[in-house]
Design an enzyme around this catalytic site. Structure first.
Site, PDB file in Angstrom:
ATOM      1  CE  LYS A  10      -2.906   2.888   0.946  1.00  0.00           C
ATOM      2  NZ  LYS A  10      -3.984   3.800   0.474  1.00  0.00           N
TER       3      LYS A  10
ATOM      4  NE  ARG B 238      -1.518   9.299  -8.152  1.00  0.00           N
ATOM      5  CZ  ARG B 238      -2.758   9.500  -9.524  1.00  0.00           C
ATOM      6  NH1 ARG B 238      -1.481   8.406 -10.196  1.00  0.00           N
ATOM      7  NH2 ARG B 238      -3.151  10.013  -9.740  1.00  0.00           N
TER       8      ARG B 238
ATOM      9  CB  CYS C  70      -3.162   9.210   0.207  1.00  0.00           C
ATOM     10  SG  CYS C  70      -4.880   8.652   1.225  1.00  0.00           S
TER      11      CYS C  70
ATOM     12  CE1 TYR D 242      -7.942  14.839  -1.756  1.00  0.00           C
ATOM     13  CE2 TYR D 242      -5.920  15.052  -2.948  1.00  0.00           C
ATOM     14  CZ  TYR D 242      -7.699  13.918  -2.458  1.00  0.00           C
ATOM     15  OH  TYR D 242      -7.916  12.883  -2.416  1.00  0.00           O
TER      16      TYR D 242
HETATM   17  N1  SAJ Z   1      -1.292  15.273  -8.600  1.00  0.00           N
HETATM   18  C1  SAJ Z   1      -0.805  15.994  -9.160  1.00  0.00           C
HETATM   19  N2  SAJ Z   1      -0.547  15.125 -10.218  1.00  0.00           N
HETATM   20  C2  SAJ Z   1      -0.661  14.234 -10.663  1.00  0.00           C
HETATM   21  C3  SAJ Z   1      -1.608  13.219 -10.068  1.00  0.00           C
HETATM   22  C4  SAJ Z   1      -2.053  14.147  -8.380  1.00  0.00           C
HETATM   23  O1  SAJ Z   1       0.004  16.575  -8.424  1.00  0.00           O
HETATM   24  O2  SAJ Z   1      -0.087  13.784 -11.874  1.00  0.00           O
HETATM   25  C5  SAJ Z   1      -1.397  15.494  -7.096  1.00  0.00           C
HETATM   26  C6  SAJ Z   1      -3.120  15.947  -7.074  1.00  0.00           C
HETATM   27  O3  SAJ Z   1      -3.993  16.651  -7.419  1.00  0.00           O
HETATM   28  C7  SAJ Z   1      -3.345  15.885  -5.486  1.00  0.00           C
HETATM   29  C8  SAJ Z   1      -2.161  14.170  -4.946  1.00  0.00           C
HETATM   30  O4  SAJ Z   1      -1.334  14.454  -5.794  1.00  0.00           O
HETATM   31  O5  SAJ Z   1      -2.995  16.675  -4.493  1.00  0.00           O
HETATM   32  C9  SAJ Z   1      -3.044  12.973  -5.196  1.00  0.00           C
HETATM   33  O6  SAJ Z   1      -3.814  12.919  -5.430  1.00  0.00           O
HETATM   34  P1  SAJ Z   1      -4.102  11.562  -6.145  1.00  0.00           P
HETATM   35  O7  SAJ Z   1      -5.193  11.690  -7.400  1.00  0.00           O
HETATM   36  O8  SAJ Z   1      -3.330  10.809  -6.726  1.00  0.00           O
HETATM   37  O9  SAJ Z   1      -4.716  10.242  -4.733  1.00  0.00           O
HETATM   38  P2  SAJ Z   1      -5.599  10.515  -3.421  1.00  0.00           P
HETATM   39  O10 SAJ Z   1      -4.834  11.212  -2.553  1.00  0.00           O
HETATM   40  O11 SAJ Z   1      -6.432  11.154  -3.838  1.00  0.00           O
HETATM   41  O12 SAJ Z   1      -5.894   9.243  -3.351  1.00  0.00           O
HETATM   42  C10 SAJ Z   1      -4.059   8.002  -3.781  1.00  0.00           C
HETATM   43  C11 SAJ Z   1      -4.532   7.157  -4.576  1.00  0.00           C
HETATM   44  N3  SAJ Z   1      -3.412   6.313  -4.702  1.00  0.00           N
HETATM   45  C12 SAJ Z   1      -2.989   5.650  -5.674  1.00  0.00           C
HETATM   46  O13 SAJ Z   1      -3.389   5.621  -7.152  1.00  0.00           O
HETATM   47  C13 SAJ Z   1      -1.662   5.224  -5.952  1.00  0.00           C
HETATM   48  C14 SAJ Z   1      -5.785   6.197  -4.172  1.00  0.00           C
HETATM   49  O14 SAJ Z   1      -6.037   4.779  -4.506  1.00  0.00           O
HETATM   50  C15 SAJ Z   1      -6.256   5.742  -2.487  1.00  0.00           C
HETATM   51  O15 SAJ Z   1      -6.917   4.290  -1.979  1.00  0.00           O
HETATM   52  C16 SAJ Z   1      -5.280   6.858  -1.748  1.00  0.00           C
HETATM   53  O16 SAJ Z   1      -4.435   7.914  -2.236  1.00  0.00           O
HETATM   54  C17 SAJ Z   1      -5.112   6.301  -0.432  1.00  0.00           C
HETATM   55  O17 SAJ Z   1      -5.951   6.448   0.755  1.00  0.00           O
HETATM   56  O18 SAJ Z   1      -4.178   6.092   0.223  1.00  0.00           O
END
Ligand code: SAJ
Length: 422
Positions: free
Chosen positions: A203, A210, A257, A313
């Protein structure tokens, strides 16, 4: 009918309890916060997630979902409480410990405990198991224990809870098999069985992958700006390669996360997590980069006003935990710059003018797009422009219809595009 007790009615616990209730289990959703319990009982959810309201209502009406402030005996106990970061950047396990302690007196032979919360490697075995052992049962033989990390994406939780693959790590093989019995009732994806510590690390590795990837994208954005080229073109073209998947730059990484979990891997020994540490630094530095960009745009304007669009966020969610937008707001205010906020999803006055678009843009000198809400693609830019003092917009998410903004008289800037006006 088998009984499930879900502890913690937040972003994970409430959707999970609801889905289980709609899949033939008698579910007790438990939260120590009486306000949360009352809200759910009255159909006013503390969690905003597409489709959830209707499902919760159906589950409550069917009497398969009940909510309370105390746990009760069950066949399965699922712990889905938060694991925030301490000031020292390690996992605060106090909520988990309290939740586990609360079920010790309720345990009976043959029952199963599942930890869904994200935790540092070793937590299930070294912390949860000894607490459960206080019940007098042999854990793994008389009472079963597994870690099955939640992996669902806010904004798509209900779909992903069902469709995503599951990892279940037991403290022994039998524990993993017992937990599988529960998940296979509603999970359509594959279910993979492993040991608890491997599941915990899996996890953390997912979210850290990411975070590190986004840090690379952010670093490329800074370098491309200096080179006077456009990072979004670079990423788009690089991703045409069959084995490249660069993520997207932005104002920083928020939420509870990606910005938290990498620390759980390195909390014991940061020297062994050099790349992870640097990635965190790069992403945490992005709000300052955005503020520098804004200051360049605002040069020469007296008493400038910045209007932040999107304080959550990320796009299309109402969650502001760890939001880069809040960091940008704070940094601008530290510089003495007036900030207004418009967010069509995050309601309430806590973050400024909130959902009042007009109030947020009146007399402003620059709009800063910090979360890519879908609504921002359909704004009446002409009327927004008319209300502003100076028509500038900085898009940190590459989500605007730039042509329409330019047509409405805006100077449009894009994060990571060193060619200047785009
Ligand atoms: N972000 C970027 N660039 C990107 C993708 C995201 O700057 O290319 C930023 C977003 O704007 C945000 C942050 O990263 O601020 C996180 O966004 P996210 O969409 O990547 O993830 P979360 O935090 O909403 O959800 C993640 C997910 N993890 C993965 O995709 C590996 C989700 O599946 C998990 O269940 C969740 O974390 C968790 O609860 O751990």
């Amino acid at each position: 009918m088998q009984k499930v007790c879900v502890i913690g009615l937040g972003y994970i616990g409430l959707p999970l309890a609801t889905i289980l209730a709609n899949h033939g289990f008698k579910v007790l959703g438990m939260d120590v916060n009486a306000d949360v319990v009352e809200m759910v009982n009255n159909g006013r959810l503390n969690v905003k997630e597409p489709g959830l309201q209707t499902l919760v209502q159906a589950a409550i009406n069917s009497r398969n979902l009940k909510v309370a402030t105390k746990p009760a005996k069950a066949d399965f106990f699922i712990i889905a409480v938060q694991t925030p970061l301490t000031k020292e950047k390690s996992a605060d396990l106090s909520y988990i410990k309290k939740a586990v302690e609360s079920i010790v007196p309720l345990l009976e032979r043959g029952k199963t405990v599942i930890l869904e919360s994200t935790v540092p490697p070793g937590t299930t075995k070294d912390i949860v198991m000894p607490i459960l052992g206080r019940s007098g049962f042999k854990i793994g033989e008389e009472v079963f224990l597994a870690h099955s990390p939640e992996r669902v994406l806010p904004g798509a939780i209900l779909k992903e809870l069902i469709e995503n693959d599951r990892v279940i790590g037991g403290i022994n093989g039998e524990s993993a098999l017992k937990a599988k019995l529960l998940y296979e009732s509603f999970v359509q994806g594959e279910i993979y069985l492993t040991d608890a510590t491997t599941a915990e690390m899996t996890k953390l590795a997912e979210n850290t992958f990411r975070d590190v990837n986004i840090a690379l994208a952010n670093e490329l954005a800074i370098i491309c700006s200096d080179l006077e080229i456009n990072v979004w073109d670079v990423i788009n073209l690089a991703n045409k390669h069959p084995r490249v998947n660069l993520h997207r730059p932005g104002p920083g990484v928020g939420g509870h996360c990606l910005a938290v979990d990498p620390y759980f891997i390195i909390q014991k020994d940061s020297m062994k997590g050099k790349l992870i540490t640097v990635a965190r630094e790069v992403n945490e530095g992005m709000p300052s980069i955005v503020v520098e960009e804004l200051k360049k745009i605002l040069q020469g304007i007296e008493r400038p006003i910045v209007s932040i669009f999107g304080i959550s966020y990320k796009g299309d969610v109402d969650d502001t935990r760890g939001s880069p937008g809040l960091a940008v707001k704070r940094l601008l205010e530290d510089e003495g710059i007036e900030v207004r906020v418009y967010d069509p999803i995050v309601k309430g006055p806590a973050h400024g003018s909130g959902d009042l678009l007009e109030a947020a843009v009146r007399g402003a000198d620059c709009i800063a797009i910090l979360a890519d809400h879908s609504e921002f693609r359909h704004l009446d830019v002409k009327s927004i422009g008319r209300r502003m003092k100076t028509r500038n917009v900085l898009d940190t998410k590459n989500c605007l219809e730039r042509k329409a903004w330019r047509k409405a008289g805006f100077k449009v800037y894009l994060l990571g595009d060193g060619r200047g006006l785009s």
